[in-house]
Design a protein around this motif. Sequence first.
Motif, PDB file in Angstrom:
ATOM      1  N   GLN A 149      15.501  57.780  69.189  1.00 51.16           N
ATOM      2  CA  GLN A 149      14.962  57.721  70.545  1.00 51.16           C
ATOM      3  C   GLN A 149      15.904  58.363  71.555  1.00 51.16           C
ATOM      4  O   GLN A 149      15.462  59.106  72.445  1.00 51.16           O
ATOM      5  N   ARG A 150      17.195  58.083  71.410  1.00 57.37           N
ATOM      6  CA  ARG A 150      18.144  58.647  72.375  1.00 57.37           C
ATOM      7  C   ARG A 150      18.257  60.162  72.214  1.00 57.37           C
ATOM      8  O   ARG A 150      18.397  60.881  73.208  1.00 57.37           O
ATOM      9  N   VAL A 151      18.207  60.643  70.996  1.00 56.73           N
ATOM     10  CA  VAL A 151      18.295  62.085  70.762  1.00 56.73           C
ATOM     11  C   VAL A 151      17.029  62.786  71.244  1.00 56.73           C
ATOM     12  O   VAL A 151      17.090  63.848  71.862  1.00 56.73           O
ATOM     13  N   SER A 152      15.871  62.198  70.975  1.00 53.28           N
ATOM     14  CA  SER A 152      14.596  62.833  71.315  1.00 53.28           C
ATOM     15  C   SER A 152      14.182  62.600  72.763  1.00 53.28           C
ATOM     16  O   SER A 152      13.448  63.414  73.341  1.00 53.28           O
ATOM     17  N   GLY A 153      14.605  61.460  73.330  1.00 51.44           N
ATOM     18  CA  GLY A 153      14.141  61.093  74.669  1.00 51.44           C
ATOM     19  C   GLY A 153      12.763  60.473  74.680  1.00 51.44           C
ATOM     20  O   GLY A 153      12.184  60.258  75.751  1.00 51.44           O
ATOM     21  N   LEU A 154      12.213  60.166  73.505  1.00 51.41           N
ATOM     22  CA  LEU A 154      10.860  59.611  73.429  1.00 51.41           C
ATOM     23  C   LEU A 154      10.854  58.120  73.739  1.00 51.41           C
ATOM     24  O   LEU A 154      11.852  57.414  73.583  1.00 51.41           O
ATOM     25  N   LEU A 155       9.693  57.641  74.164  1.00 53.02           N
ATOM     26  CA  LEU A 155       9.502  56.251  74.566  1.00 53.02           C
ATOM     27  C   LEU A 155       8.730  55.492  73.500  1.00 53.02           C
ATOM     28  O   LEU A 155       7.908  56.061  72.781  1.00 53.02           O
ATOM     29  N   ASP A 156       8.970  54.182  73.438  1.00 47.59           N
ATOM     30  CA  ASP A 156       8.294  53.311  72.479  1.00 47.59           C
ATOM     31  C   ASP A 156       7.309  52.423  73.241  1.00 47.59           C
ATOM     32  O   ASP A 156       7.726  51.560  74.018  1.00 47.59           O
ATOM     33  N   PRO A 157       5.999  52.591  73.024  1.00 44.67           N
ATOM     34  CA  PRO A 157       5.015  51.776  73.766  1.00 44.67           C
ATOM     35  C   PRO A 157       5.096  50.289  73.467  1.00 44.67           C
ATOM     36  O   PRO A 157       4.569  49.480  74.226  1.00 44.67           O
ATOM     37  N   ARG A 158       5.750  49.913  72.358  1.00 42.34           N
ATOM     38  CA  ARG A 158       5.838  48.488  72.013  1.00 42.34           C
ATOM     39  C   ARG A 158       6.867  47.753  72.856  1.00 42.34           C
ATOM     40  O   ARG A 158       6.787  46.523  72.994  1.00 42.34           O
ATOM     41  N   ILE A 159       7.831  48.463  73.390  1.00 43.29           N
ATOM     42  CA  ILE A 159       8.883  47.801  74.156  1.00 43.29           C
ATOM     43  C   ILE A 159       8.279  47.139  75.392  1.00 43.29           C
ATOM     44  O   ILE A 159       7.587  47.775  76.190  1.00 43.29           O
ATOM     45  N   GLY A 160       8.532  45.837  75.518  1.00 47.03           N
ATOM     46  CA  GLY A 160       7.954  45.059  76.603  1.00 47.03           C
ATOM     47  C   GLY A 160       6.588  44.489  76.284  1.00 47.03           C
ATOM     48  O   GLY A 160       6.004  43.778  77.111  1.00 47.03           O
ATOM     49  N   ARG A 161       6.072  44.773  75.061  1.00 46.00           N
ATOM     50  CA  ARG A 161       4.725  44.316  74.715  1.00 46.00           C
ATOM     51  C   ARG A 161       4.675  43.476  73.440  1.00 46.00           C
ATOM     52  O   ARG A 161       3.950  42.494  73.386  1.00 46.00           O
ATOM     53  N   GLY A 162       5.387  43.866  72.400  1.00 48.69           N
ATOM     54  CA  GLY A 162       5.314  43.113  71.154  1.00 48.69           C
ATOM     55  C   GLY A 162       5.823  43.937  69.985  1.00 48.69           C
ATOM     56  O   GLY A 162       6.046  45.144  70.098  1.00 48.69           O
ATOM     57  N   LEU A 163       5.969  43.271  68.833  1.00 40.50           N
ATOM     58  CA  LEU A 163       6.514  43.929  67.648  1.00 40.50           C
ATOM     59  C   LEU A 163       5.471  44.783  66.931  1.00 40.50           C
ATOM     60  O   LEU A 163       5.794  45.824  66.369  1.00 40.50           O
ATOM     61  N   TYR A 164       4.215  44.330  66.910  1.00 40.45           N
ATOM     62  CA  TYR A 164       3.147  45.023  66.175  1.00 40.45           C
ATOM     63  C   TYR A 164       3.598  45.299  64.738  1.00 40.45           C
ATOM     64  O   TYR A 164       3.585  46.437  64.266  1.00 40.45           O
TER      65      TYR A 164
END
Length: 358
Positions: free
Chosen positions: A265-280
Amino acid sequence: MSTLESILIGYALFITVISFIHLIRIDYWWIRIWDFPHLQLTILSGIGLLAWAVFSRNTEWPMVLAMTGLLAALLYEGWLIYPFTPLHRKQVRYIRRPKDGRKESNLIRILNANVFMDNTHCPDVLKLVDKYQPDVVLILEGNERWREALEPLQGDYPHRILHPLENTYGMLFYSRLPIQYHEVRFLIQDDIPSIYAQLKLDSGQVVHFYGIHPMPPSPTEHYRSTERDAELLVIGKEVRKQKEPVIVSGDLNDVAWSHTTRLFQRVSGLLDPRIGRGLYNTFHAQYFMFRWPLDHIFVSHHFKLRRIRRLPNCGSDHFPILITLAYAPEPVVKEAPKPEKDDLEEAAEIIERADSNG
C-alpha cells in the motif's frame, strides 16, 4: 505453583511467541504463516488473561511475566486489527446514490471470486453473477472445466480475458465494459499469471485494472513468501507511476494487516476500502474460527465507495467479494499511504531476491 498455573504460564508463553514471531523478517513459510491468525490470537490472548483473573490471580514473578506477555500480545493484536473496525477513519470515502435517480456513468461493480478449482458448484456462481449483475467478474482458480461451465456469461460479458490453467492459478476475466488493451503477464513465476486490462467506463474514463493471484507460502505450495511478496511489489511500483485511476483485485494469499500488504500500500499509494468498515474475511469459508481477509480490492484516490460486501459461498473455500466504486476523484487525499524510510529500497531488494532465485 499449581498444575493449572503451570499450564497457564505455558499457554501464555506460546501465545506470546506466535503473536510476535512474524516480526522476524524471514520469508520461510513456517514464519510467514503467523501473519494470518491475528484475529484469533487476539481472542486467545484475552482468554488467557481471563483465565488468570478467574482461576489464579497469582502475582509471583513467573506468572506476572507470563501475563505481561499476554497483555502485550493482546494490545499488539488489537493495534493490527483496529484499522478494520468502525472506530478507525475510513480510507475510501462513501458516495451516495444521486437523489434524482439518474443513471451514473462512472460506476464500476466488481465481483472477485476464488472458486476453488475442484469445486463443482458452477451453477451457483452463475446465479450469483445473475443476481448481482457486476460489470466485471474476476474468477480465480479457473481451469478449462470452469471456462466451459461459465460460457453462459459470454452473452452478457462480450469482453473477456480467459486464461484457464490446471494448476489452481488460472484466471477468467469477464467484462461488460470495453477492454481497450490487455495483457496476461507472468511477472515472477512462469506458471503464475496476472491480468492487466484498461477498462473504459460508460463515461469514457479509462481505468487500469490488475488481477492477481500469487502463490502463498505454505508446506504444500512454496517454502517461502519471496515470490508472492515480489509480485505484489512489482505491481505496487508500476501503480505508483500511474496518474489515471487504478484498481487491484484478487486473492493475494496475504492478509490485510501483514507487513507485505502494508508495504504494498505504501509503495503503490492505493487505498483499502475495508479500513474503517470491517475485515470482510473471505477465507476459510468452511471453518468459522479460521477466517481472515485473503481476497482484496485496492483502489487509487480517484474512487469513492458505494458498497462493499462479502457474498454467500458457492462451494469454494473462499467467499466471493463484491464492490461498487464510483470514479469521483479529489485533488488531495490525506489518507493515501506513502513510502516510509527504506520502503522503496526494501521493495527493490525483495524483487531482486525473487528474480535471482527464479
